[in-house]
Design an enzyme around this catalytic site. Structure first.
Site, PDB file in Angstrom:
ATOM      1  N   ARG A 147      -5.660   4.209  -7.632  1.00 41.03           N
ATOM      2  CA  ARG A 147      -7.106   4.206  -7.382  1.00 41.03           C
ATOM      3  C   ARG A 147      -7.675   2.785  -7.352  1.00 41.03           C
ATOM      4  O   ARG A 147      -8.590   2.451  -8.088  1.00 41.03           O
ATOM      5  CB  ARG A 147      -7.828   5.026  -8.445  1.00 41.03           C
ATOM      6  CG  ARG A 147      -7.370   6.455  -8.551  1.00 41.03           C
ATOM      7  CD  ARG A 147      -7.792   7.276  -7.359  1.00 41.03           C
ATOM      8  NE  ARG A 147      -7.364   8.661  -7.476  1.00 41.03           N
ATOM      9  CZ  ARG A 147      -7.552   9.573  -6.534  1.00 41.03           C
ATOM     10  NH1 ARG A 147      -8.141   9.207  -5.408  1.00 41.03           N
ATOM     11  NH2 ARG A 147      -7.150  10.804  -6.699  1.00 41.03           N
ATOM     12  N   ASP A 158       0.862  -1.181   0.000  1.00 38.67           N
ATOM     13  CA  ASP A 158       0.000   0.000   0.000  1.00 38.67           C
ATOM     14  C   ASP A 158       0.897   1.230   0.000  1.00 38.67           C
ATOM     15  O   ASP A 158       2.068   1.151   0.404  1.00 38.67           O
ATOM     16  CB  ASP A 158      -0.890  -0.041   1.250  1.00 38.67           C
ATOM     17  CG  ASP A 158      -1.704   1.223   1.404  1.00 38.67           C
ATOM     18  OD1 ASP A 158      -2.340   1.634   0.426  1.00 38.67           O
ATOM     19  OD2 ASP A 158      -1.703   1.789   2.509  1.00 38.67           O
ATOM     20  N   ASN A 214      -8.459  -1.505   4.392  1.00 35.70           N
ATOM     21  CA  ASN A 214      -8.620  -1.737   2.958  1.00 35.70           C
ATOM     22  C   ASN A 214      -7.496  -2.596   2.391  1.00 35.70           C
ATOM     23  O   ASN A 214      -7.562  -3.025   1.237  1.00 35.70           O
ATOM     24  CB  ASN A 214      -8.693  -0.408   2.205  1.00 35.70           C
ATOM     25  CG  ASN A 214      -7.390   0.370   2.293  1.00 35.70           C
ATOM     26  OD1 ASN A 214      -6.687   0.312   3.299  1.00 35.70           O
ATOM     27  ND2 ASN A 214      -7.055   1.099   1.256  1.00 35.70           N
ATOM     28  N   ASP A 215      -6.468  -2.863   3.188  1.00 35.99           N
ATOM     29  CA  ASP A 215      -5.375  -3.729   2.757  1.00 35.99           C
ATOM     30  C   ASP A 215      -5.538  -5.159   3.243  1.00 35.99           C
ATOM     31  O   ASP A 215      -4.733  -6.023   2.899  1.00 35.99           O
ATOM     32  CB  ASP A 215      -4.033  -3.182   3.263  1.00 35.99           C
ATOM     33  CG  ASP A 215      -3.769  -1.764   2.813  1.00 35.99           C
ATOM     34  OD1 ASP A 215      -4.000  -1.489   1.621  1.00 35.99           O
ATOM     35  OD2 ASP A 215      -3.356  -0.935   3.635  1.00 35.99           O
ATOM     36  N   LYS A 224      -6.993  -4.983  -5.232  1.00 31.67           N
ATOM     37  CA  LYS A 224      -5.672  -5.286  -4.674  1.00 31.67           C
ATOM     38  C   LYS A 224      -5.494  -6.786  -4.519  1.00 31.67           C
ATOM     39  O   LYS A 224      -4.465  -7.358  -4.906  1.00 31.67           O
ATOM     40  CB  LYS A 224      -5.497  -4.594  -3.317  1.00 31.67           C
ATOM     41  CG  LYS A 224      -5.461  -3.089  -3.364  1.00 31.67           C
ATOM     42  CD  LYS A 224      -5.226  -2.517  -1.975  1.00 31.67           C
ATOM     43  CE  LYS A 224      -5.156  -0.997  -1.993  1.00 31.67           C
ATOM     44  NZ  LYS A 224      -4.899  -0.427  -0.660  1.00 31.67           N
ATOM     45  N   THR A 229      -0.333   4.972   0.782  1.00 27.15           N
ATOM     46  CA  THR A 229      -0.670   5.968   1.787  1.00 27.15           C
ATOM     47  C   THR A 229      -0.516   5.399   3.181  1.00 27.15           C
ATOM     48  O   THR A 229      -1.170   4.421   3.545  1.00 27.15           O
ATOM     49  CB  THR A 229      -2.105   6.474   1.593  1.00 27.15           C
ATOM     50  OG1 THR A 229      -2.253   6.956   0.258  1.00 27.15           O
ATOM     51  CG2 THR A 229      -2.426   7.566   2.583  1.00 27.15           C
ATOM     52  N   PHE A 254     -17.059  14.169  -3.624  1.00 31.79           N
ATOM     53  CA  PHE A 254     -16.033  13.483  -4.416  1.00 31.79           C
ATOM     54  C   PHE A 254     -16.388  12.004  -4.555  1.00 31.79           C
ATOM     55  O   PHE A 254     -16.909  11.385  -3.626  1.00 31.79           O
ATOM     56  CB  PHE A 254     -14.671  13.610  -3.729  1.00 31.79           C
ATOM     57  CG  PHE A 254     -13.588  12.783  -4.394  1.00 31.79           C
ATOM     58  CD1 PHE A 254     -12.866  13.304  -5.457  1.00 31.79           C
ATOM     59  CD2 PHE A 254     -13.304  11.493  -3.967  1.00 31.79           C
ATOM     60  CE1 PHE A 254     -11.870  12.554  -6.069  1.00 31.79           C
ATOM     61  CE2 PHE A 254     -12.323  10.736  -4.579  1.00 31.79           C
ATOM     62  CZ  PHE A 254     -11.599  11.269  -5.633  1.00 31.79           C
ATOM     63  N   ARG A 270       1.570  15.601  -5.702  1.00 38.22           N
ATOM     64  CA  ARG A 270       0.160  15.250  -5.932  1.00 38.22           C
ATOM     65  C   ARG A 270      -0.523  16.488  -6.523  1.00 38.22           C
ATOM     66  O   ARG A 270      -0.489  17.563  -5.926  1.00 38.22           O
ATOM     67  CB  ARG A 270      -0.506  14.843  -4.616  1.00 38.22           C
ATOM     68  CG  ARG A 270       0.091  13.591  -4.012  1.00 38.22           C
ATOM     69  CD  ARG A 270      -0.277  13.468  -2.531  1.00 38.22           C
ATOM     70  NE  ARG A 270      -1.700  13.321  -2.321  1.00 38.22           N
ATOM     71  CZ  ARG A 270      -2.293  12.164  -2.040  1.00 38.22           C
ATOM     72  NH1 ARG A 270      -1.578  11.049  -1.968  1.00 38.22           N
ATOM     73  NH2 ARG A 270      -3.585  12.104  -1.825  1.00 38.22           N
ATOM     74  N   LYS A 280     -12.665  21.210  -7.990  1.00 41.07           N
ATOM     75  CA  LYS A 280     -11.266  20.807  -8.002  1.00 41.07           C
ATOM     76  C   LYS A 280     -11.212  19.289  -8.130  1.00 41.07           C
ATOM     77  O   LYS A 280     -12.113  18.566  -7.691  1.00 41.07           O
ATOM     78  CB  LYS A 280     -10.532  21.264  -6.740  1.00 41.07           C
ATOM     79  CG  LYS A 280     -10.819  20.485  -5.489  1.00 41.07           C
ATOM     80  CD  LYS A 280      -9.870  20.923  -4.384  1.00 41.07           C
ATOM     81  CE  LYS A 280      -9.991  20.043  -3.142  1.00 41.07           C
ATOM     82  NZ  LYS A 280     -11.293  20.074  -2.517  1.00 41.07           N
TER      83      LYS A 280
END
Length: 870
Positions: free
Chosen positions: A664, A374, A694-695, A670, A376, A510, A564, A533
């Protein structure tokens, strides 16, 4: 009846707010319908025929055994191993027929192996139970019977109203009902899910936001109709109706065992055939010193052949090392402590040591071919810093709190401005208005806010749903445009001390498909403005004016620096356009069917014909000791296509690259990428490392899973095989510990098979000298202890301490080698001493026999054991 629409992430979350009261939606077993109905506070209908839905409880179970199933389940798993099952069969054969060795020689070692392995596995499972109990026994407060009741996390029922305080972890899946804020908002982090430490803002529906006391919440009568739980962590659609009251070395060992089993069967069959070939001569069929019993004479030749074959099988069965598994288990279990004791894997700032959740994969650490990580929070610090921006085709940098065009120094005329140009001010206002940033409640009071009399701003403490947003808002405040906070539906901005109040009309949230977010605000002059944005791929194609080409070049330059990037644009609405937009938004947001698709269509309709303002470049600091390599970059759209239609091609391309960056990705994507490489024809050993929930799917899919301990939560750590505090520790874990364990276990396994061949070969050759009478060469006690003790302990110590790469003692002689060598020499000398004693006894017996008559030598009483010395 009042009907409102909910839209909230259906997750376990970490929370950072005070005094929220929430409703648990739980998670039910495999469902038959597309929707589920939740009665808040479990107030079921009192009229009509109602059958309550059955939901799973809130207990977390990561353990394998219980008190009741440990013995049968553990025995079943152990006897699935070839060696254990083989020795069980041998033990049963020894009990059923007359064999040359006692059943104890097989039964006792088998019992020892099973017992030690069961103790080891039981201990590791007890640790899992202990971790589960900490989570399941965590205290929580729920609203029941008119009051706030303290209970345990595992006792929460679907429909309970749960109170969660600031900095507490969500014990279950929750929907926000109210908070201690007037507007019913709260800020949560999803760090334990996706590694993002930033805050996300959620707002309760107005009908429940006013219920801020336990008494009012207890009177709430409401029903939630929502979709069933799904894999998408970021999608939830529901409606609330309110009434006004989750190994490789063993395969290698099994291959060896099969080969040696074939050798065993060959030796047993050969010995049986040679016995009957020898006994074909009448004088050897029934010699006078070995009379057959009446039963043996009358028994079938086939039965005698089978019986002799089984007897030879028992005689040679020690070629299979019964203690191999238990020695390997002990080596893995005891060796795993060295990982936790390694001070190089200790992180002093957080006082965390490396953690081993399962010791069965130690050697696979040294065989890893592909690492999936991962980004982040794992590779990066997840701390954003503003570096550069592009406004109206001109690049800017922040120099000492001032926005300075590229190429100008602070002392130059253009670099020492105290005012902002119109384009610069509009760009910074867009940055300060288009976000989900919140300010600490303690700093929103006071007339002058953060501005002192001298015009210098004091720092504000911002909380943001994205670390990028927080970095941008903080940068804007430093150069003169300060976001002062929200009050109801108003947003206040100060530009160089001049306050302006904007009315927030709509937020276009978003989502990963649009890759942008927008706000519609009403300016102090009454204009309706859209500020947007997002990623350059989603903003530039929708822009019809502005410095589009120059901005695109600047974005590429920012990206090459590893920043980024985000593009910023805006649009002005006429009254007619805004009226049409408001109507479409309301219809889409209140739709119960296909709401996602309708909202996406409306958002696309609104976010068009934009005027480009510029772009930003934010740096996510890389953790220390990481090297950024060049490799393949795959965006989310391309990845979805590759995994769906071009798996083989994608796999081959990935194998040809030194590094592959996938952007993304959803959690299941993954895991799918890991599975793609894991199941390739080469069957490589894979490793996955991450820090968030999420991992977890990726960590569990890989052969070896590693969790990063830190501020992002503990889900990855709980579901991993190993846990470390920093990513940089991975190198020593793999290249030192993994390498040592691989070499040690390889030596251990090969030595076990080698020593057993050396042990049983004399037994096989001895049968040629005893007329294949199935006599044993060794004493039963020696047979039992040879594998369990005599030859296991030296190599076990060797396999724990050997460090052949970096010797620390005695020149090139490592501690493990030294201990092993000393033990081998000692055992060899002892065997030589015993051999000398036996030779002396034989010489004495031979000299005695020479002086006796031949007839005396043939006396049956002196030949009772002649088969031993034939």
């Amino acid at each position: 009846m009042v009907e409102s629409i909910l839209r909230l992430a259906y997750l376990f979350l970490e929370i950072e707010f005070a005094g929220e009261k929430l409703c648990d939606l739980g998670f039910d077993p495999p469902h038959q319908s597309d929707t589920r109905t939740i009665y808040i506070a479990n107030r079921f209908p009192q009229h009509g025929h109602y059958v309550p839905q059955k939901f799973a409880d809130n207990r977390i179970i990561s353990s394998k055994y219980t008190v009741w199933n440990f013995v049968p389940k553990n025995l079943f798993e152990q006897f699935r191993r070839i060696a254990n099952f083989y020795f069980l069969i041998i033990f049963l054969v020894q009990l059923m027929i007359d064999t040359p060795t006692s059943p104890i020689t097989s039964g006792l070692p088998l019992f020892f192996v099973i017992t030690v392995t069961a103790i080891k596995q039981g201990y590791e499972d007890w640790l899992r139970h202990k971790a589960d109990n900490e989570v399941n026994g965590a205290p929580v407060y729920v609203v029941r019977s008119g009051g706030l009741v303290k209970t345990r996390s595992k006792n929460i029922r679907v429909g309970d109203i749960v109170r969660v305080a600031k900095d507490e972890t969500f014990p279950v899946d929750l929907v926000l009902l109210s908070s201690d804020r007037v507007d019913g908002s709260c800020h949560v982090t999803t760090a334990s899910l996706d590694g993002e430490t930033n805050l996300k803002t959620h707002v309760a529906v107005p009908e429940t936001a006013v219920l801020q006391s336990v008494a009012n919440l207890d009177k709430l009568v409401a029903v939630i109709e929502c979709q069933q739980p799904e894999a998408d962590l970021y999608r939830f659609v529901g409606r609330i109706t309110i009434s006004q009251q989750m190994e490789e070395i063993v395969r290698s060992m099994n291959s060896f065992l099969i080969i040696y089993l074939i050798i065993l069967l060959f030796e047993a069959i050969l010995s049986t055939i040679l016995k009957y070939a020898w006994q074909a001569e009448e004088k050897w069929d029934e010699p006078w010193y070995n009379d057959k019993t009446e039963h043996e004479r009358n028994s079938s030749k086939i039965l005698r052949f089978i019986s002799d074959f089984l007897a030879f099988l028992v005689l040679y069965n020690f070629i299979i090392p019964i203690s191999l598994y238990v020695t390997v288990e002990m080596q893995k279990f005891l060796g795993s402590f060295f990982i936790g004791w390694d001070l190089d894997l200790y992180h002093e700032e957080t006082n965390q040591r490396a953690q081993v959740n399962t010791s069965d994969l130690n050697e696979e650490l040294g065989q890893v071919e592909y690492v999936f990580t991962d980004k982040t929070g794992t590779l990066t610090e997840n701390e954003m810093q503003f570096r550069e921006c592009s406004i109206n085709g001109i690049k800017y940098q922040e120099v000492n709190g001032k926005l300075t065009p590229e190429g100008f120094s602070e002392d130059s005329p253009d670099g020492n401005r105290h005012t902002l140009m119109k384009e610069e001010e509009l760009f910074l206002k867009a940055v300060c208005l288009c976000h989900t940033v919140q300010i600490s409640a303690d700093q929103t009071d006071g007339a002058d806010g953060p501005w002192h009399a001298n015009g210098i701003a004091s720092p504000l403490e911002y909380y943001a749903s994205s670390p990028d947003e927080k970095a941008l808002v903080e940068a804007a405040s430093r150069v003169g445009v300060v976001f002062m906070g929200t009050s109801g539906d108003s947003m206040e901005v100060k530009s160089l001390g001049k306050p302006e109040r904007y009315k927030l009309l709509h937020v276009l949230e978003f989502d990963p498909n649009r890759r942008r977010m927008s706000v519609i605000v009403e300016s102090p002059s009454g204009e309706k403005l859209l500020f947007t944005k997002g990623a350059e791929s989603s903003i530039l194609p929708r822009s019809k004016s502005g410095e589009i080409d120059k901005t695109r070049i600047h974005v590429d330059e920012f990206a090459l620096k590893g920043l980024r990037t985000l593009c910023v644009a805006y649009r002005r609405f006429t009254p007619e356009e805004y009226q049409e937009i408001g109507k479409r938004l309301h219809e889409a947001r209140t739709a119960l069917q296909q709401r996602e698709e309708k909202l996406a269509d409306v958002f696309n309709f609104i976010e068009r014909d934009l005027e480009l303002l510029g772009a930003t470049g934010v740096e996510d600091k890389i953790k220390e000791d990481h090297v950024i390599q060049h490799g393949l970059v795959v965006d989310g759209t391309s990845l979805s296509l590759a995994l769906r239609e071009h798996e083989k091609l994608f796999m081959e391309v990935c194998k040809s690259c030194s590094a592959v960056l996938c952007c993304r990705m959803a959690p299941l994507q993954k895991a799918k990428v890991v599975r793609l490489l894991k199941t390739s024809p080469e069957k490589p050993i894979t490793l996955a490392i991450g820090d968030g929930a999420n991992d977890v799917s990726m960590i569990q899919e890989a052969h070896v899973g590693i969790g990063i301990m830190g501020k992002e939560g503990r889900q990855a750590v709980r579901n991993s095989d190993y846990a470390i505090a920093r990513f940089k520790f991975l190198s020593k874990l793999l290249f030192v510990h993994g390498h040592f364990y691989y070499i040690r276990i390889a030596t251990l396994v090969q030595y076990f098979f080698y020593k057993n061949v050396c042990f049983i070969t004399p037994q096989f050759l001895y049968q040629f000298f005893c007329l294949f009478s199935q006599q044993t060469l060794y004493d039963s006690v020696y047979l039992t202890l040879y594998n369990i003790c005599f030859t296991s302990l030296p190599v076990l110590i060797y396999s724990l301490f050997e460090q052949h790469v970096h010797p620390h003692m005695f020149g090139n002689w490592t501690f493990g080698t030294l201990v092993f060598t000393v033990m081998v020499i000692t055992v060899t000398m002892k065997m030589e001493e015993d051999k000398g004693s036996v030779s002396s006894a034989c010489d004495f017996a031979e000299s005695k026999h020479r002086g006796e008559d031949n007839r005396q030598l043939l006396d049956p009483s002196s030949l009772q054991d002649s088969s031993y010395v034939h």
